[in-house]
Design a protein around this motif. Sequence first.
Motif, PDB file in Angstrom:
ATOM      1  N   SER A 399     -57.062  -4.336  72.638  1.00 31.60           N
ATOM      2  CA  SER A 399     -58.451  -4.417  72.169  1.00 31.60           C
ATOM      3  C   SER A 399     -59.413  -3.957  73.253  1.00 31.60           C
ATOM      4  O   SER A 399     -60.394  -3.261  72.962  1.00 31.60           O
ATOM      5  CB  SER A 399     -58.798  -5.849  71.771  1.00 31.60           C
ATOM      6  OG  SER A 399     -57.812  -6.378  70.945  1.00 31.60           O
ATOM      7  N   LEU A 400     -59.136  -4.368  74.487  1.00 34.21           N
ATOM      8  CA  LEU A 400     -60.016  -3.974  75.594  1.00 34.21           C
ATOM      9  C   LEU A 400     -60.067  -2.459  75.749  1.00 34.21           C
ATOM     10  O   LEU A 400     -61.128  -1.888  76.020  1.00 34.21           O
ATOM     11  CB  LEU A 400     -59.522  -4.589  76.904  1.00 34.21           C
ATOM     12  CG  LEU A 400     -60.043  -5.983  77.217  1.00 34.21           C
ATOM     13  CD1 LEU A 400     -59.445  -6.483  78.513  1.00 34.21           C
ATOM     14  CD2 LEU A 400     -61.571  -5.976  77.317  1.00 34.21           C
ATOM     15  N   ILE A 401     -58.910  -1.819  75.576  1.00 35.34           N
ATOM     16  CA  ILE A 401     -58.895  -0.353  75.720  1.00 35.34           C
ATOM     17  C   ILE A 401     -59.754   0.295  74.637  1.00 35.34           C
ATOM     18  O   ILE A 401     -60.493   1.243  74.900  1.00 35.34           O
ATOM     19  CB  ILE A 401     -57.447   0.175  75.694  1.00 35.34           C
ATOM     20  CG1 ILE A 401     -56.766  -0.291  76.980  1.00 35.34           C
ATOM     21  CG2 ILE A 401     -57.422   1.686  75.583  1.00 35.34           C
ATOM     22  CD1 ILE A 401     -55.349   0.110  77.115  1.00 35.34           C
ATOM     23  N   ILE A 402     -59.675  -0.258  73.419  1.00 33.73           N
ATOM     24  CA  ILE A 402     -60.515   0.287  72.343  1.00 33.73           C
ATOM     25  C   ILE A 402     -61.986   0.134  72.718  1.00 33.73           C
ATOM     26  O   ILE A 402     -62.793   1.066  72.553  1.00 33.73           O
ATOM     27  CB  ILE A 402     -60.218  -0.416  70.997  1.00 33.73           C
ATOM     28  CG1 ILE A 402     -58.780  -0.122  70.581  1.00 33.73           C
ATOM     29  CG2 ILE A 402     -61.198   0.042  69.927  1.00 33.73           C
ATOM     30  CD1 ILE A 402     -58.361  -0.816  69.309  1.00 33.73           C
ATOM     31  N   ILE A 403     -62.337  -1.024  73.283  1.00 35.92           N
ATOM     32  CA  ILE A 403     -63.731  -1.245  73.702  1.00 35.92           C
ATOM     33  C   ILE A 403     -64.126  -0.236  74.778  1.00 35.92           C
ATOM     34  O   ILE A 403     -65.206   0.361  74.740  1.00 35.92           O
ATOM     35  CB  ILE A 403     -63.921  -2.686  74.244  1.00 35.92           C
ATOM     36  CG1 ILE A 403     -63.736  -3.684  73.117  1.00 35.92           C
ATOM     37  CG2 ILE A 403     -65.310  -2.844  74.867  1.00 35.92           C
ATOM     38  CD1 ILE A 403     -63.819  -5.121  73.548  1.00 35.92           C
ATOM     39  N   LEU A 404     -63.209  -0.021  75.712  1.00 38.60           N
ATOM     40  CA  LEU A 404     -63.475   0.896  76.825  1.00 38.60           C
ATOM     41  C   LEU A 404     -63.732   2.319  76.318  1.00 38.60           C
ATOM     42  O   LEU A 404     -64.685   2.986  76.745  1.00 38.60           O
ATOM     43  CB  LEU A 404     -62.283   0.878  77.786  1.00 38.60           C
ATOM     44  CG  LEU A 404     -62.543   1.455  79.167  1.00 38.60           C
ATOM     45  CD1 LEU A 404     -63.413   0.493  79.963  1.00 38.60           C
ATOM     46  CD2 LEU A 404     -61.221   1.675  79.912  1.00 38.60           C
TER      47      LEU A 404
END
Lengths: 422, 224
Positions: A399-404
Amino acid sequence: MRNDLGIQVSPKYFDIMSIYGAVFIFTMVLFPYVYMITRVFLEKQSASLIENAKLLGKNSFEIFVYVILPISRGAILGGATLVSLEVLNDYGVAAHFGVQTFSTAIFKTWFAMGDIDSALKLAAILMFSVFGIVLLEKILRGKKKYNFTSKVRPIVRKQLKGTLASLAVFICFIFFSFGFIIPTLQLLHWSVLTYKKTLNIYFIQLMFNSVWVAFVATLLIIMISIVIANFCRMEGTWFSKLTSKLTLVGYSIPGAVIAIGVILFIIQLDHKLQWLYKMIDPDSITLVLGTSIIMLLFAYVIRFLAVGYQAVESGFEKVGKKFFEASRMLGKNVTQTFFQVDFPMLKPAIISGFALTFVDIMKELPLTLILRPYNFNTLATKSYEYANNEMIHEASIASLIIILVSLCAIYLLYILGDKEKV
Amino acid sequence: MFIEIEDLCFRYPNAPKAVIQDFSVTIEHGEVICILGESGGGKSTVLRLVAGLEIPSKGRIKINEITMVDQSVFVPPEKRGVGMVFQDYALFPHMTVSENIRFGLKKMNNKEKDFRINQMLDLVNLGDYGKRYPYELSGGQQQRVAIARTLAPKPSLLLLDEPFSNLDTELRSKIREEINIILKQTSITVIFVTHDKEDAKAMADRIVILKEGKIVEIVDSILF
C-alpha cells in the motif's frame, strides 16, 4: 492505539467495521473530489460578483447563501456525482468493512456461488443506478451553466484572523490527518513490523507486474486518446462528438460491471476465433484471450480511457487549430505537422494524462481481481489478499508503494502546472 | 491572369446563410489586393478558401493557371505554394525565431537554409533575434518574424489576415510602412484582409469591398 493506551470501548458504541465506518472512510478519502472541483470553479469566477453583492447591502452569510452556493451548484453536483460513482465502483473498502454492496455481491455470486445469471442481473441493476445518478445530475444541473468568461479579476481569498483562522486550519487538518497522515503513519508502523517477512523476490515480481501492466495500459490509453482527440479537433461532426462522449462512459461504469461485460465479450470472441487458434496450433486451448493478460488490459482501457482522454483533449483545446494550420501553410502534411508541431506542444497534457491514468490503474482493484490471469498479482490485489486473510500488517508495504507512486505523480503534475503558469 | 477566383461560395455546416456568395476576382502578378469589410463579413473566409484551409461549396480557384479547387479537384494547403500570416501570428512557441523560419524550408542543405534564414532576418530587421523565443519578442517583432517565416519558402502568393489588428495606433502606421517596404522588395502577389480603410488605402493597389459575403465593388486604391 487503543491497545497501547489500554482503553476499552464497547463494540456496541464504537465499531469502525460497519457501514458507518465505511461511510466515514469514504467521506475522508473522497472529500477532495467535491472540494477541488468547487475550488477550481470558484477561482475562475469574477470578484465583481461578490463586490456587487456587498454594494447591494448583503452580508457575508447572505452572499454565501444567495450568490456563492447557487453559482457553484453545478460544480458541487459534479463533484458529488463523481463521489457516488466512486463509491459504487468501490470493492476494497466495502469488502474489508464487511458491508454488502452491489460490487461485493457481484463478486460473491460470481465466484463463491458460480451464479453467472444472478451476477449479471446485479450488474444490470447497478448499471441502472449509475444511469440514474448521471441523469439526476443532468436534471438538477438543468440549463444553468454559469460559465462567465468575464475574467476581470478573479475572486481573492479572504484572509482569516484569530480564532476563525485557527478553526479553518483545524477543520482542514482533520480531513488531511484522517485522509492521509494517520493511515500513512499506521502503514509505516506496520511496514517496519513486517518488512522482513514481505520484502523478498516475490515482492519485486509484484512491483514489476504492477508497473508494467499499468504502463502498457496507460500507453494504449494515451495513444487512443490522441487519435480520438485529434479526430474531434479536425472534424466537428456529430460522429466525432459522439466518439468523444463515448470515451467518457467507461469511467462511470463500476469495475465489477465492466469486468463481467469484458469476460462475456472475450469468451465469445475466443469461440469465434477458434479456427484461427487451431490453424496456428492444433492443440490450442479454447480460451486463449480469456486466460491472457490481454483481457485485463482491454478492461483497463475501457475503464480509464476517460482519464487519459480528458487530459489529452484539454491539451488539444488549449493548443487549438492555428498552429496546425500555420504548419500546413508552410508545406508540412498532417503527419509531419503532428510530430513536429502538435506533439511537442501537447507534451505537458500528454504527460499529465499519463501520470493520472498510470496512478489510477496502479491502485485499481475490482477489475484486476476478476480479470487477472491465474497467479498474476499486483500490489493492489496482493494488499487486498493480505487484508482479506486477516494479515493487514503485511499489506502495508504494498500500500505504501502505491501511495509513493501517487505522490510522485502529483509532484510531476505540480511541476507541469507551475511551468505552465510561467 | 495570375489568380482567378470564380463564383466562390461557402457555407458552414448547419448555418442557414452562406458566408461567401458568388465571389469572383482576378489578380495580376505582383498586385496587392485588399479585401475590406466589417468583421464577421466573410473576409477571412476568403483567405482560408484560397489557402485551402476550407473547402468551398461551389466555385473555382486557379493559381498560375493551375486549378487548386473546383467541383472535382482539391489541392491540400501544403501543396499550394501559398503563404499566410495569421492574425495572431501562430509562431510555434517551442521553437526559436530561427527554427520557426527554418520550419518551412525544404529541399535545401543546412548551409543554404542558414543563409536563407539570415537573409529573411535581415529583410525584417531582426538580424540578432534568431536565438530568441517568440514570447521574448514584442508584438511588432513577432509579426515581422511571422512574415519572415511565411516568405522564407518563397510562396507565389502571400495572404495576410488582419495584419495590424493586434497593434496599437502609434505602432500601426510605422509597421504598415515597414511591411510595405518588405513587400515591395519581394514583389510578391498579396491578398490582405482588413476592416480599416486607412490600411487598405496605404497598402493596396485595388480594394475589394465585401458586405455580408458579397462583393459590393472593386476600386482602384487611388480613387478610394
